[in-house]
Design a protein around this motif. Structure first.
Motif, PDB file in Angstrom:
ATOM      1  N   ASN A 100      37.868  35.167  41.208  1.00 32.92           N
ATOM      2  CA  ASN A 100      37.014  34.107  40.687  1.00 32.92           C
ATOM      3  C   ASN A 100      35.544  34.536  40.642  1.00 32.92           C
ATOM      4  O   ASN A 100      34.818  34.280  39.679  1.00 32.92           O
ATOM      5  N   PHE A 101      35.152  35.213  41.680  1.00 34.74           N
ATOM      6  CA  PHE A 101      33.771  35.693  41.771  1.00 34.74           C
ATOM      7  C   PHE A 101      33.471  36.681  40.648  1.00 34.74           C
ATOM      8  O   PHE A 101      32.489  36.550  39.912  1.00 34.74           O
ATOM      9  N   VAL A 102      34.349  37.651  40.510  1.00 29.60           N
ATOM     10  CA  VAL A 102      34.126  38.697  39.512  1.00 29.60           C
ATOM     11  C   VAL A 102      34.178  38.116  38.101  1.00 29.60           C
ATOM     12  O   VAL A 102      33.364  38.448  37.242  1.00 29.60           O
ATOM     13  N   LYS A 103      35.105  37.200  37.913  1.00 29.97           N
ATOM     14  CA  LYS A 103      35.240  36.579  36.595  1.00 29.97           C
ATOM     15  C   LYS A 103      33.959  35.813  36.242  1.00 29.97           C
ATOM     16  O   LYS A 103      33.431  35.924  35.122  1.00 29.97           O
ATOM     17  N   MET A 127      40.748  43.907  35.303  1.00 35.70           N
ATOM     18  CA  MET A 127      40.508  43.953  36.743  1.00 35.70           C
ATOM     19  C   MET A 127      41.449  44.941  37.426  1.00 35.70           C
ATOM     20  O   MET A 127      41.033  45.724  38.268  1.00 35.70           O
ATOM     21  N   ARG A 128      42.707  44.887  37.035  1.00 38.50           N
ATOM     22  CA  ARG A 128      43.683  45.792  37.646  1.00 38.50           C
ATOM     23  C   ARG A 128      43.326  47.259  37.380  1.00 38.50           C
ATOM     24  O   ARG A 128      43.398  48.102  38.268  1.00 38.50           O
ATOM     25  N   GLU A 129      42.912  47.495  36.138  1.00 37.11           N
ATOM     26  CA  GLU A 129      42.554  48.869  35.762  1.00 37.11           C
ATOM     27  C   GLU A 129      41.353  49.366  36.580  1.00 37.11           C
ATOM     28  O   GLU A 129      41.360  50.470  37.116  1.00 37.11           O
ATOM     29  N   ARG A 130      40.352  48.499  36.723  1.00 36.04           N
ATOM     30  CA  ARG A 130      39.141  48.908  37.444  1.00 36.04           C
ATOM     31  C   ARG A 130      39.365  48.992  38.960  1.00 36.04           C
ATOM     32  O   ARG A 130      38.723  49.769  39.647  1.00 36.04           O
ATOM     33  N   MET A 131      40.280  48.183  39.446  1.00 37.36           N
ATOM     34  CA  MET A 131      40.608  48.267  40.864  1.00 37.36           C
ATOM     35  C   MET A 131      41.258  49.607  41.180  1.00 37.36           C
ATOM     36  O   MET A 131      41.043  50.175  42.252  1.00 37.36           O
ATOM     37  N   ALA A 132      42.042  50.093  40.222  1.00 37.66           N
ATOM     38  CA  ALA A 132      42.735  51.365  40.426  1.00 37.66           C
ATOM     39  C   ALA A 132      41.733  52.502  40.623  1.00 37.66           C
ATOM     40  O   ALA A 132      42.000  53.456  41.357  1.00 37.66           O
ATOM     41  N   LEU A 133      40.565  52.372  39.991  1.00 37.85           N
ATOM     42  CA  LEU A 133      39.515  53.384  40.144  1.00 37.85           C
ATOM     43  C   LEU A 133      39.149  53.620  41.602  1.00 37.85           C
ATOM     44  O   LEU A 133      38.782  54.723  41.993  1.00 37.85           O
ATOM     45  N   GLY A 152      35.427  49.884  54.763  1.00 40.69           N
ATOM     46  CA  GLY A 152      35.778  50.659  53.579  1.00 40.69           C
ATOM     47  C   GLY A 152      36.208  49.774  52.420  1.00 40.69           C
ATOM     48  O   GLY A 152      35.854  50.024  51.267  1.00 40.69           O
ATOM     49  N   GLU A 153      36.961  48.720  52.737  1.00 37.42           N
ATOM     50  CA  GLU A 153      37.416  47.803  51.685  1.00 37.42           C
ATOM     51  C   GLU A 153      36.234  47.084  51.036  1.00 37.42           C
ATOM     52  O   GLU A 153      36.201  46.874  49.829  1.00 37.42           O
ATOM     53  N   LYS A 154      35.270  46.743  51.866  1.00 31.44           N
ATOM     54  CA  LYS A 154      34.085  46.065  51.323  1.00 31.44           C
ATOM     55  C   LYS A 154      33.333  46.978  50.359  1.00 31.44           C
ATOM     56  O   LYS A 154      32.888  46.556  49.287  1.00 31.44           O
ATOM     57  N   LYS A 155      33.177  48.234  50.730  1.00 27.77           N
ATOM     58  CA  LYS A 155      32.439  49.169  49.878  1.00 27.77           C
ATOM     59  C   LYS A 155      33.213  49.473  48.600  1.00 27.77           C
ATOM     60  O   LYS A 155      32.648  49.594  47.526  1.00 27.77           O
ATOM     61  N   ARG A 156      34.516  49.563  48.719  1.00 24.96           N
ATOM     62  CA  ARG A 156      35.332  49.779  47.521  1.00 24.96           C
ATOM     63  C   ARG A 156      35.216  48.570  46.599  1.00 24.96           C
ATOM     64  O   ARG A 156      35.179  48.698  45.381  1.00 24.96           O
ATOM     65  N   ASN A 157      35.163  47.386  47.214  1.00 23.48           N
ATOM     66  CA  ASN A 157      35.012  46.166  46.428  1.00 23.48           C
ATOM     67  C   ASN A 157      33.667  46.158  45.694  1.00 23.48           C
ATOM     68  O   ASN A 157      33.576  45.677  44.558  1.00 23.48           O
ATOM     69  N   GLU A 158      32.641  46.720  46.314  1.00 28.63           N
ATOM     70  CA  GLU A 158      31.345  46.813  45.637  1.00 28.63           C
ATOM     71  C   GLU A 158      31.464  47.683  44.383  1.00 28.63           C
ATOM     72  O   GLU A 158      30.960  47.329  43.324  1.00 28.63           O
ATOM     73  N   ILE A 159      32.143  48.817  44.544  1.00 27.88           N
ATOM     74  CA  ILE A 159      32.267  49.723  43.395  1.00 27.88           C
ATOM     75  C   ILE A 159      33.179  49.125  42.326  1.00 27.88           C
ATOM     76  O   ILE A 159      32.966  49.299  41.128  1.00 27.88           O
ATOM     77  N   PHE A 160      34.179  48.358  42.783  1.00 25.43           N
ATOM     78  CA  PHE A 160      35.026  47.637  41.818  1.00 25.43           C
ATOM     79  C   PHE A 160      34.179  46.655  40.999  1.00 25.43           C
ATOM     80  O   PHE A 160      34.273  46.580  39.775  1.00 25.43           O
ATOM     81  N   GLN A 161      33.310  45.923  41.686  1.00 25.26           N
ATOM     82  CA  GLN A 161      32.432  44.981  40.967  1.00 25.26           C
ATOM     83  C   GLN A 161      31.521  45.724  39.998  1.00 25.26           C
ATOM     84  O   GLN A 161      31.264  45.278  38.883  1.00 25.26           O
ATOM     85  N   MET A 162      31.032  46.873  40.453  1.00 22.44           N
ATOM     86  CA  MET A 162      30.186  47.699  39.591  1.00 22.44           C
ATOM     87  C   MET A 162      30.974  48.104  38.334  1.00 22.44           C
ATOM     88  O   MET A 162      30.469  48.009  37.214  1.00 22.44           O
TER      89      MET A 162
END
Lengths: 255, 445
Positions: A100-103, A127-133, A152-162
């Motif tokens: 919801n946030f990302v959307k 979203m799925r494609e970018r999460m895979a990154l 680590g999950e938080k930082k990965r989530n930052e890059i996912f948002q990016m």
């Protein structure tokens, strides 16, 4: 070529204490700049000022981003213009799902560019494609944003948002802090995958090790609110070997 | 000292034979109750803010109006009233349900689809006299001796609604009681509802109030529930779009072995709401769940006074109230938990959290735990504050403006309680209403 980001004589204070004492920096499209420096040198302040954190007062200087005066824009306008800050400490938001946030964020940017909101199905697959990154499991989408995520999950989530927001300029504020070596590699490969000729990245870090993975074109050393030395990636290696003290002495002599 | 107009009105409305109790033949249980109600109401009078239980409940602006009493009476034949209020929204959110409407005092119960074993009856003197369970339950929960408006309601009790769930009956259809008032002059209503859930019965009962007129409606509602062993009652009290309403209600439930009573106090559009809820856990392994959402703006007022009485060992209660106060609204939460000396192995948890969205909004929170047993687990927590600035900045740094960020965060804050609503349609309605109030409907897409 007009730089993507042109920082000129930037001074900033918090509660009357001056932290940034005249920063000059130009970043062109296609470049990766690393900003290094000891604790308290002003690295995170620079990131916060660029993103528009209101605790800081800019007292002097200017920051042109894509030809616009960044300091006149609200934090949300900066984001919509293509600036992205990866937080050193991403905030936990109970009750708001990552999806919801990302959307909401992506659609705000699309609205700003005069685009229609993405269709739910297209959005989900993006979203799925970018999460895979960043090797994030899709189950994170339904979880409350950052709540109970590991470092680590938080930082990965930052890059996912990016990856979702596709910024022109990304500022990574100590994204390597608190990461183990595997998470570091995942985060770095995510950032590298997003590098293009028309965007740029500023990597703020204390240590050289992130720069083994995200190789910078330029390295700047921040000390006492100023950039005291700039060089190529070999400067980072030199700092790794010699520490910061020689630079502190050098800049003290210059001053 | 002159008698308060409302007390005078009550005295006028209770017939002499009830007051005196002279006519032996008609002096049944109901009349005796009414007599007691009137006596207590006259004795207590109108509470002022000097009274501890009414400290923040300022009745003064409306209590002295010249009220006309509209008694509850059951209509003959088909329903006639048109719905001019948001009642239809609640009704459609419920899907197929049993509808009992009280429209300007007239009860219209659509009982065609009432399942076998579910009884919706007019609560009359005859019913009280001829049904021991009714006689036993009516007036046994309502705090007639301490709550002036429960006493007033009882003094005026001529007709009401009896919902009886026969043993083992699980009522699949939600039962919706809507109180709709379209008054053009100051009106007093005093609906009375009695819920009797026999052993193993189960039902969702939704009680909503709506107004559409300009004139003040003083609504002194009393609900009493008796929940027999292994029965489960979920009760929802909704104050929705009731600008003209001044609602003062007393809800009580006696919960027996292995039974549960779950209450949701949803204040999502009420100008003045005072809810008194008391749950008595009277047999071992009974449970009480108390949830509340108060979403206030402008000069709205919601006051939740709750009591959970752990009378015996091995009972469990959980209480979660959340309030969001904007404009110059006021929220009050007073949560009492009693753990009696014999009520060992009690678990009782209470939390009350508030977000203040405006500098003029205010909240008064008072947890009151009185624990006389020593082998118990009890906790309470109350917080009040603003939306986290760091969280807002995080949203803004992602291109989401401050207003939307606040709305999203506020919505998230309150959704924790709304998610406890087990009826999906009603839960969605409440979430939608909250989103609308926060001007954040887009977040639901």
């Amino acid at each position: 070529m007009t730089p993507l980001l042109q920082i000129t004589n930037l001074h900033a204070s918090i509660e009357d204490r001056e932290i940034l004492k005249g920063i000059d920096l130009s970043v062109n499209a296609g470049e990766v700049h690393a900003i290094m420096g000891p604790n308290g040198s002003g690295k995170s302040t620079l990131a916060s000022v660029l993103a528009g954190r209101e605790d800081y007062t800019v007292t002097e200087g200017s920051v042109l981003f894509n030809g616009k005066e960044l300091m006149e824009l609200s934090p949300e306008e900066r984001s919509r213009e293509g600036l992205f800050l990866a937080f050193q400490y991403p905030v936990e938001i109970p009750g708001v799902s990552t999806a919801n946030f990302v959307k909401t964020a992506v659609n705000e940017s699309r609205k700003h560019r005069g685009q229609e909101p993405l269709e739910p199905a297209a959005f989900l697959s993006l979203m799925r494609e970018r999460m895979a990154l960043v090797e994030m499991d899709p189950s994170f989408l339904q979880r409350s944003l950052n709540e109970g995520f590991s470092g680590g999950e938080k930082k990965r989530n930052e890059i996912f948002q990016m990856a979702m927001l596709d910024p022109v300029l990304a500022v990574l504020d100590e994204t390597d802090s608190g990461l183990d070596i595997d998470a570091l590699r995942i985060v770095a490969s995510g950032v590298n995958a997003l590098r293009r000729a028309d965007n740029a990245t500023i990597v703020i870090t204390h240590y050289q090790r992130l720069l083994d993975h995200i190789v910078p074109d330029f390295v700047h050393v921040l000390w006492n609110g100023r950039i005291v030395k700039s060089g190529d990636k070999s400067l980072a290696l030199e700092l790794e070997q010699r520490g910061y003290d020689w630079l502190k002495q050098e800049s003290a002599v210059e001053a | 000292m002159s008698t308060h107009p409302l007390v005078e009105l009550a005295q006028r409305l209770v017939p002499a034979h009830v007051v005196d109790g002279t006519l032996d033949s008609s002096d049944g249980r109901l009349d005796a109750l009414r007599r007691e109600g009137l006596r207590e109401f006259v004795r207590m009078g109108i509470p002022t803010t000097r009274h501890e239980e009414w400290k923040y409940t300022n009745l003064f602006p409306f209590i002295g109006l010249d009220y006309t009493y509209v008694p509850v009476r059951w209509s003959e034949g088909a329903p006639t009233a048109d719905a001019r209020t948001t009642m239809t929204e609640v009704a459609s959110a419920l899907g197929r349900h049993i509808s009992i409407r009280i429209v300007d005092g007239v009860v219209e119960a659509d009982l065609k689809h009432v399942p076998v074993g579910v009884e919706v009856l007019e609560l009359t003197s005859e019913i009280v006299e001829s049904n021991q369970d009714v006689a036993r339950t009516l007036g046994s929960g309502a705090p007639i001796g301490s709550h002036p408006f429960a006493a007033l309601n009882t003094a005026l009790l001529e007709s009401g609604i009896l919902i009886r769930l026969r043993s083992g009956v699980k009522c699949e259809l939600p039962i919706h009681v809507s109180v709709e008032t379209t008054a053009n002059a100051s009106t007093l209503i005093a609906p009375r509802m009695l819920i009797i859930a026999e052993e193993g019965a189960e039902a969702d009962i939704i009680h909503s109030s709506h107004t559409s007129g300009d004139a003040t409606v003083l609504d002194a509602t009393v609900v009493e529930a008796s929940v027999a062993p292994s029965a489960h009652i979920r009760y929802y009290k909704i104050a929705d779009d009731s600008d003209a309403s001044r609602s003062i209600s007393s809800v009580t439930a006696d919960v027996h072995r292995d039974a549960t009573f779950t209450s949701h106090a949803l204040s999502i559009g009420g100008r003045f709401v005072r809810n008194d809820l008391a749950i008595r856990l009277c047999e071992p392994s009974s449970q009480g769940f108390l949830y509340g959402v108060s979403l206030l703006s402008h000069n709205e007022y919601t006051d939740n006074h709750t009591v959970v009485d752990h009378m015996v060992p091995h009972c469990h209660s959980e209480e979660l109230y959340k309030g969001i106060y904007d404009g110059s609204s006021t929220g009050v939460f007073n949560g009492k938990i009693y753990v009696r000396p014999q009520a060992q192995k009690t678990t009782a948890y209470q939390s009350n959290h508030t977000l203040l969205l405006s500098s003029k909004a205010q909240v008064q929170a008072k947890p009151q735990l009185e624990i006389w047993a020593d082998d118990v687990k009890c906790s309470h927590g109350a917080t009040m504050g603003q939306v986290d600035e760091e969280a807002i900045f995080y949203f803004r740094s992602r291109g989401i403006d401050e207003a939307t960020a606040k709305a999203l965060l506020t919505y998230a804050f309150v959704s924790e309680v709304a998610e406890k609503i087990s009826l999906a349609g009603l839960r969605e309605l409440v979430m939608r209403r909250i989103a609308r109030r926060l001007s954040a409907e887009s977040i639901l897409a």
